[in-house]
Design an enzyme around this catalytic site. Structure first.
Site, PDB file in Angstrom:
ATOM      1  N   THR A  93       0.826  -1.213   0.000  1.00 60.94           N
ATOM      2  CA  THR A  93       0.000   0.000   0.000  1.00 60.94           C
ATOM      3  C   THR A  93       0.857   1.258   0.000  1.00 60.94           C
ATOM      4  OG1 THR A  93      -1.841  -1.109   1.102  1.00 60.94           O
ATOM      5  CG2 THR A  93      -1.748   1.287   1.281  1.00 60.94           C
ATOM      6  N   SER A 131      46.317  -8.887  -3.235  1.00 59.00           N
ATOM      7  CA  SER A 131      46.686  -8.929  -1.826  1.00 59.00           C
ATOM      8  C   SER A 131      47.302  -7.610  -1.393  1.00 59.00           C
ATOM      9  CB  SER A 131      47.679 -10.064  -1.569  1.00 59.00           C
ATOM     10  OG  SER A 131      48.132 -10.048  -0.226  1.00 59.00           O
TER      11      SER A 131
END
Length: 475
Positions: A104, A321
């Protein structure tokens, strides 16, 4: 009305009144919803916003067709909806996608934005609802319970169109790679142990085949989405919706959306049941399960580069890394894995939300559509990135794969028909224990000649149906 430096208007509903910033297009019900549901921080999906605009435009046209809606008001609503479809006013849709109320809040957000923009088009001020009301006019002949599901169907179908195009492109690249690698021999593995030789192209062809089935499954899962419950209003009985309006609104929905939409033949069923969404979600889950398996294979074959399998090389996309210099990770394959985990989890949520419906309505549709549209969107984005940034650039390390085949005791399987299982097993065991090749041991034990082994141990022939060196058995 001025409040500090901002100008406000006052809107009222049956719960009371609230101050609304004068320049915004949403109204009091949207504001209440945004205050009640500060949940995810996400916006409503743009395809859902567009779908709501399509529904509101179609309803206005249908209501004008049956003479319920005054032409001047109806055309203003249509123009406002068209502006949303052009990309305007999306920032005015502020309610959280996860909300109580079966959608709604989302429906009223659309009603108020379209209503206030239509008021401006007619020459009135925002909030001057005596001339045009979000509920009375924009929501005429409608309920959230037919607007919201219909918008879900349209937005899902629109996103699936994009996903399927991306999947077709990805499938095409898998097919190209299968052809490119067709002559590349590698060691096949079962249980992660050496089995028998296989062509890298055969593996990529298998990937293309499972993706082909996924495309077919997803296409088939759309079938029930083309049936919409527009005209059902509150519980599927069509209360307050003229029968002619119901026919016309579906026609306009199809025309505006460009989708072959039809009205559901049983509106009560179409209003209370959500299995059409779970069917789509299930096909997405199966697809991601398959794609994650493919990603696992690619990561394993690309492991290394020095101390792993290193059978293939994936494109280096970024440093891997913060501590190990030069390390590169298979980030695009890992991306597919993580999308799979999300989609599988979303599917579980969708199943639970679908099961939670009660009587004439499933009030859990907001969380259902949030997860469904997210699944389709991240799959589309992920597949496009994976195809462009990984799949197209995969290279075969043929030298490495050839070494594995030559060193493996698995090729003894081709010798089996010529020596018998027991003798072949003894040679295989000796090869594993000593590190010698099957070829060298066969020659050492004088069980096969060099010429016979050239025929039997031809790795390419081992990748095709039949008995390697069958002609030798027929002598």
């Amino acid at each position: 009305m001025l409040n500090g430096q901002k100008e406000y208007r006052v809107e009222k509903d049956f719960l009371g009144e609230k101050q609304i910033e004068a320049d915004v297009y949403y109204g009091i019900q949207t504001l209440r919803a945004s205050e009640n549901f500060p949940i995810t921080g996400y916006k409503i999906h743009e395809e859902m916003i567009n779908a709501l605009a399509i529904v509101k435009k179609a309803a206005a046209l249908a209501n004008m067709d049956v003479k319920r809606l005054y032409e001047g008001i109806g055309q203003a609503i249509v123009q406002a909806a068209d502006e949303i479809l052009e990309g305007k006013w999306h920032d005015q849709f502020i309610v959280d996608p996860i909300q109580g109320g079966a959608g709604t809040s989302m429906n009223m957000n659309a009603n108020e934005v379209i209503g206030n923009r239509a008021l401006e088009i007619m020459g009135h001020k925002k909030g001057d609802y005596i001339h045009l009301s979000p509920n009375t006019h924009v929501n005429m002949s409608q309920s959230t319970n037919d607007v919201f599901p219909t918008a879900i169907h349209i937005s899902t179908l629109k996103l699936l169109e994009k996903l399927l195009k991306t999947m077709e492109d990805m499938h095409s690249v898998f097919k190209q790679k299968a052809q490119e690698f067709d002559s590349v021999i590698k060691m096949g593995r079962t249980h992660l142990q050496d089995a028998v030789p296989i062509r890298l192209g055969q593996e990529f062809e298998a990937y293309s085949r499972v993706l082909e089935r996924d495309i077919k499954r997803i296409k088939q899962s759309r079938q029930h989405l083309y049936e919409v419950n527009m005209g059902a209003t509150a519980v599927g009985t069509g209360l307050n919706a003229d029968p002619e309006y119901i026919k016309q609104v579906v026609k306009h929905l199809a025309d505006i959306s460009g989708l072959p939409l039809v009205g559901a033949d049983h509106l009560v069923d179409a209003t209370q049941n959500t299995d059409a969404y779970t069917e789509v979600s299930a096909s997405l889950k199966v697809c991601m399960m398959n794609m994650s398996k493919i990603a696992n294979d690619l990561r394993l074959m690309a492991s290394g580069p020095r101390a792993g399998l290193a059978e293939i090389s994936l494109p280096a996309r970024q440093p891997g890394s913060s501590i190990m210099p030069g390390k590169v990770n298979p980030v695009m394959a890992e991306l597919i894995n993580q999308i799979a985990f999300q989609v599988i989890g979303n599917d579980n949520t969708i199943c639970l939300a679908s099961e939670a419906g009660q009587l004439e309505l499933n009030v859990m549709e907001p969380v259902l559509v949030f997860n469904l549209l997210q699944s389709i969107s991240i799959m589309n984005n992920g597949f496009r990135s994976f195809t462009d940034n990984c799949l197209k650039g995969i290279e075969a390390n043929e030298k490495r794969m050839k070494q594995y085949v030559e060193k493996s005791a698995g090729v003894i399987t081709a010798v089996n028909p010529h020596l018998g299982y027991e003798a072949a097993a003894r040679i295989a065991r000796e090869a594993i224990m000593t590190g010698q090749s099957v070829r060298d041991l066969c020659l050492q034990h004088d069980v096969l000649t060099e010429e016979e082994l050239d025929i039997i141990l031809n790795p390419y022939e081992m990748t095709k149906p039949g008995i390697a060196g069958k002609e030798l058995l027929e002598k």
